[in-house]
Design a protein around this motif. Structure first.
Motif, PDB file in Angstrom:
ATOM      1  N   ILE A  79       0.882  -1.162   0.000  1.00 58.08           N
ATOM      2  CA  ILE A  79       0.000   0.000   0.000  1.00 58.08           C
ATOM      3  C   ILE A  79       0.915   1.205   0.000  1.00 58.08           C
ATOM      4  CG2 ILE A  79      -1.696   1.322   1.286  1.00 58.08           C
ATOM      5  CD1 ILE A  79      -2.768  -1.334   2.340  1.00 58.08           C
ATOM      6  N   GLN A  80       0.839   1.980  -1.050  1.00 56.85           N
ATOM      7  CA  GLN A  80       1.686   3.157  -1.179  1.00 56.85           C
ATOM      8  C   GLN A  80       0.874   4.392  -0.803  1.00 56.85           C
ATOM      9  OE1 GLN A  80       3.141   2.942  -5.205  1.00 56.85           O
ATOM     10  NE2 GLN A  80       4.752   1.520  -4.618  1.00 56.85           N
ATOM     11  N   ILE A  81       1.262   5.026   0.282  1.00 54.75           N
ATOM     12  CA  ILE A  81       0.615   6.263   0.718  1.00 54.75           C
ATOM     13  C   ILE A  81       1.207   7.394  -0.118  1.00 54.75           C
ATOM     14  CG2 ILE A  81       0.140   7.807   2.648  1.00 54.75           C
ATOM     15  CD1 ILE A  81      -1.030   5.003   3.062  1.00 54.75           C
ATOM     16  N   LEU A  82       0.408   7.940  -1.014  1.00 51.17           N
ATOM     17  CA  LEU A  82       0.886   8.962  -1.943  1.00 51.17           C
ATOM     18  C   LEU A  82       0.826  10.360  -1.366  1.00 51.17           C
ATOM     19  CD1 LEU A  82      -0.830   7.589  -5.146  1.00 51.17           C
ATOM     20  CD2 LEU A  82       1.525   7.212  -4.377  1.00 51.17           C
ATOM     21  N   ASP A  83      -0.243  10.650  -0.629  1.00 46.66           N
ATOM     22  CA  ASP A  83      -0.406  12.002  -0.107  1.00 46.66           C
ATOM     23  C   ASP A  83      -1.248  11.979   1.159  1.00 46.66           C
ATOM     24  OD1 ASP A  83      -0.118  14.722   0.039  1.00 46.66           O
ATOM     25  OD2 ASP A  83      -1.277  15.170  -1.754  1.00 46.66           O
ATOM     26  N   ILE A  84      -0.893  12.837   2.087  1.00 48.94           N
ATOM     27  CA  ILE A  84      -1.655  13.047   3.311  1.00 48.94           C
ATOM     28  C   ILE A  84      -1.730  14.556   3.497  1.00 48.94           C
ATOM     29  CG2 ILE A  84      -1.735  12.773   5.817  1.00 48.94           C
ATOM     30  CD1 ILE A  84      -0.105  10.224   5.496  1.00 48.94           C
ATOM     31  N   GLY A  85      -2.919  15.032   3.802  1.00 46.78           N
ATOM     32  CA  GLY A  85      -3.046  16.465   4.023  1.00 46.78           C
ATOM     33  C   GLY A  85      -4.485  16.887   4.139  1.00 46.78           C
ATOM     34  N   LEU A  86      -4.675  18.181   4.236  1.00 44.07           N
ATOM     35  CA  LEU A  86      -6.020  18.730   4.288  1.00 44.07           C
ATOM     36  C   LEU A  86      -6.705  18.552   2.943  1.00 44.07           C
ATOM     37  CD1 LEU A  86      -5.258  21.969   6.312  1.00 44.07           C
ATOM     38  CD2 LEU A  86      -6.415  19.909   7.127  1.00 44.07           C
ATOM     39  N   ARG A  87      -7.998  18.381   2.964  1.00 38.48           N
ATOM     40  CA  ARG A  87      -8.768  18.124   1.749  1.00 38.48           C
ATOM     41  C   ARG A  87      -8.525  19.173   0.674  1.00 38.48           C
ATOM     42  NH1 ARG A  87     -13.284  19.997  -0.518  1.00 38.48           N
ATOM     43  NH2 ARG A  87     -14.489  18.547  -1.780  1.00 38.48           N
ATOM     44  N   LYS A  88      -8.502  20.438   1.065  1.00 37.35           N
ATOM     45  CA  LYS A  88      -8.372  21.521   0.085  1.00 37.35           C
ATOM     46  C   LYS A  88      -7.001  21.527  -0.605  1.00 37.35           C
ATOM     47  CE  LYS A  88      -7.112  24.933   3.582  1.00 37.35           C
ATOM     48  NZ  LYS A  88      -7.504  26.165   4.231  1.00 37.35           N
ATOM     49  N   ILE A  89      -6.009  20.864  -0.015  1.00 36.67           N
ATOM     50  CA  ILE A  89      -4.664  20.831  -0.575  1.00 36.67           C
ATOM     51  C   ILE A  89      -4.413  19.544  -1.350  1.00 36.67           C
ATOM     52  CG2 ILE A  89      -2.214  20.834  -0.002  1.00 36.67           C
ATOM     53  CD1 ILE A  89      -2.963  22.610   2.425  1.00 36.67           C
ATOM     54  N   VAL A  90      -4.898  18.423  -0.841  1.00 37.65           N
ATOM     55  CA  VAL A  90      -4.588  17.110  -1.423  1.00 37.65           C
ATOM     56  C   VAL A  90      -5.121  16.972  -2.845  1.00 37.65           C
ATOM     57  CG1 VAL A  90      -5.115  14.645  -1.213  1.00 37.65           C
ATOM     58  CG2 VAL A  90      -4.389  15.924   0.781  1.00 37.65           C
ATOM     59  N   TYR A  91      -6.282  17.492  -3.130  1.00 39.59           N
ATOM     60  CA  TYR A  91      -6.893  17.297  -4.436  1.00 39.59           C
ATOM     61  C   TYR A  91      -6.504  18.334  -5.477  1.00 39.59           C
ATOM     62  CZ  TYR A  91      -9.739  13.913  -1.963  1.00 39.59           C
ATOM     63  OH  TYR A  91     -10.154  12.844  -1.219  1.00 39.59           O
TER      64      TYR A  91
END
Length: 92
Positions: A79-91
């Motif tokens: 499982i590769q975790i690509l991104d973690i962050g606030l919704r407004k930034i991640v997308y």
């Protein structure tokens, strides 16, 4: 579904975000780490993303998103975790 153990791999971007979050907000850091560990129990129980994120999945915790990819063709599966962050930034 058989019980499979997954190897968890963090991208540089997600690792850096977690390190900064640990300094600022230990409670959210601990909860996000718990969520990523839960992903390894049943990654297919997560929401699939659409459009330009097709093929990726996500888990949410409060305003945060954990975006990941399941790679079954490796041994053990990853499982590769690509991104973690606030919704407004991640997308973006």
């Amino acid at each position: 579904m058989k019980n499979t153990s997954y190897k968890l791999i963090f991208s540089n971007k997600s690792d850096k975000y977690l390190k900064n979050l640990k300094k600022d907000n230990k409670e959210d850091f601990n909860n996000l780490i718990s969520k990523t560990i839960l992903i390894t129990k049943n990654p297919y129980d997560s929401k699939s993303l659409k459009c330009k994120f097709k093929g990726l999945k996500r888990v949410e915790y409060r305003g945060y998103r954990i975006v990941f990819y399941i790679k079954n063709k490796t041994n053990p599966p990853e499982i590769q975790i690509l991104d973690i962050g606030l919704r407004k930034i991640v997308y973006k």
